[in-house]
Design a protein around this motif. Structure first.
Motif, short mmCIF file in Angstrom:
data_model
loop_
_atom_site.label_atom_id
_atom_site.label_comp_id
_atom_site.label_asym_id
_atom_site.label_seq_id
_atom_site.Cartn_x
_atom_site.Cartn_y
_atom_site.Cartn_z
N VAL A 164 4.86 4.51 -4.97
CA VAL A 164 5.48 3.44 -4.19
C VAL A 164 4.60 2.20 -4.26
N VAL A 165 5.18 1.09 -4.72
CA VAL A 165 4.47 -0.19 -4.79
C VAL A 165 5.01 -1.06 -3.66
N PHE A 166 4.10 -1.48 -2.76
CA PHE A 166 4.47 -2.28 -1.60
C PHE A 166 4.41 -3.77 -1.91
N LEU A 167 5.16 -4.54 -1.15
CA LEU A 167 5.14 -5.99 -1.28
C LEU A 167 3.83 -6.56 -0.76
N ASP A 168 3.32 -6.00 0.33
CA ASP A 168 2.11 -6.50 0.98
C ASP A 168 1.06 -5.40 1.05
N SER A 169 -0.12 -5.76 1.49
CA SER A 169 -1.18 -4.78 1.67
C SER A 169 -0.80 -3.79 2.76
N ILE A 170 -1.05 -2.52 2.52
CA ILE A 170 -0.64 -1.48 3.45
C ILE A 170 -1.83 -0.69 3.99
N LEU A 171 -3.04 -1.02 3.58
CA LEU A 171 -4.20 -0.24 3.98
C LEU A 171 -4.41 -0.11 5.48
N PRO A 172 -4.29 -1.18 6.27
CA PRO A 172 -4.54 -1.00 7.70
C PRO A 172 -3.52 -0.09 8.39
N LYS A 173 -2.38 0.11 7.77
CA LYS A 173 -1.30 0.85 8.41
C LYS A 173 -1.18 2.30 7.95
N ILE A 174 -1.71 2.64 6.79
CA ILE A 174 -1.49 3.96 6.20
C ILE A 174 -2.82 4.61 5.84
N ASN A 175 -2.89 5.90 6.10
CA ASN A 175 -4.04 6.71 5.70
C ASN A 175 -3.54 7.91 4.91
N ALA A 176 -4.45 8.53 4.15
CA ALA A 176 -4.09 9.74 3.40
C ALA A 176 -3.63 10.81 4.38
N ASN A 231 -2.10 9.85 -1.95
CA ASN A 231 -3.14 9.01 -2.54
C ASN A 231 -2.84 7.55 -2.21
N LEU A 232 -3.90 6.74 -2.10
CA LEU A 232 -3.79 5.30 -1.83
C LEU A 232 -4.54 4.51 -2.88
N ASP A 233 -3.98 3.37 -3.28
CA ASP A 233 -4.69 2.44 -4.16
C ASP A 233 -4.51 1.04 -3.58
N ALA A 234 -5.52 0.58 -2.85
CA ALA A 234 -5.42 -0.70 -2.14
C ALA A 234 -5.29 -1.88 -3.08
N SER A 235 -5.96 -1.85 -4.22
CA SER A 235 -5.96 -3.00 -5.12
C SER A 235 -4.58 -3.29 -5.70
N SER A 236 -3.77 -2.26 -5.90
CA SER A 236 -2.44 -2.48 -6.47
C SER A 236 -1.33 -2.28 -5.45
N HIS A 237 -1.67 -2.15 -4.16
CA HIS A 237 -0.69 -1.96 -3.08
C HIS A 237 0.20 -0.75 -3.35
N THR A 238 -0.38 0.32 -3.87
CA THR A 238 0.39 1.49 -4.28
C THR A 238 -0.06 2.73 -3.54
N ILE A 239 0.91 3.58 -3.20
CA ILE A 239 0.60 4.89 -2.65
C ILE A 239 1.38 5.94 -3.44
N ILE A 240 0.90 7.16 -3.38
CA ILE A 240 1.61 8.30 -3.96
C ILE A 240 2.04 9.17 -2.79
N VAL A 241 3.31 9.53 -2.75
CA VAL A 241 3.87 10.35 -1.68
C VAL A 241 4.23 11.71 -2.26
N ASP A 242 3.77 12.76 -1.59
CA ASP A 242 4.04 14.15 -2.01
C ASP A 242 3.71 14.40 -3.48
N GLU A 243 2.76 13.68 -4.00
CA GLU A 243 2.28 13.81 -5.38
C GLU A 243 3.37 13.62 -6.44
N LYS A 244 4.53 13.05 -6.04
CA LYS A 244 5.63 12.87 -6.99
C LYS A 244 6.25 11.48 -6.95
N LEU A 245 5.96 10.70 -5.93
CA LEU A 245 6.61 9.40 -5.76
C LEU A 245 5.56 8.31 -5.72
#
Length: 129
Positions: free
Chosen positions: A88-100, A72-86
């Motif tokens: 991750v809050v990024f320092l910078d925007s990650i949308l252009p680099k990561i997809n579901a 899952n991705l949440d662009a507004s909070s710079h957060t992703i969910i990895v393997d539905e268990k982790l």
């Protein structure tokens, strides 16, 4: 009497300087640190299921590199969910680099395990190669 006052003022100044430098010490730069631990989300989950208090003390506030698949991705909070268990809050925007469903490797500071949401937390994250 005058010497006692000067000594007291000197002690107060030294104590104040010590408190100031302790409270305002520099922040960690997680992106430039090397990872203390490298693992998959499932490996991390296994360690916590075996002994959560030992695993928490082992990983807490350490720089970790974790890999898995983006759930899952949440662009507004710079957060992703990895393997539905982790989470991750990024320092910078990650949308252009990561997809579901992308397989990724992230490096960040391990914050801990949230029992209520049953997920691990990593902040100050960056993408690893």
């Amino acid at each position: 009497m005058k010497n006692k006052i000067l000594i007291f003022i000197g002690i107060v100044l030294v104590a104040s300087a010590a408190v100031y430098f302790y409270a305002y010490k520099g922040h960690r730069d997680i992106a430039s640190e090397s990872a203390d631990f490298k693992m998959s989300v499932s490996g991390l989950s296994k360690e916590f299921s075996e002994n959560d208090s030992l695993a928490n003390s082992k990983y807490a506030d350490k720089t970790v590199e974790i890999y898995g698949k983006v759930s899952n991705l949440d662009a507004s909070s710079h957060t992703i969910i990895v393997d539905e268990k982790l989470s991750v809050v990024f320092l910078d925007s990650i949308l252009p680099k990561i997809n579901a469903n992308d397989s990724i490797k992230v490096k960040g500071r391990f914050v801990g395990y949230d029992d209520l949401l049953e997920e691990f937390k990593v902040d100050q994250a960056t993408l690893s190669n």
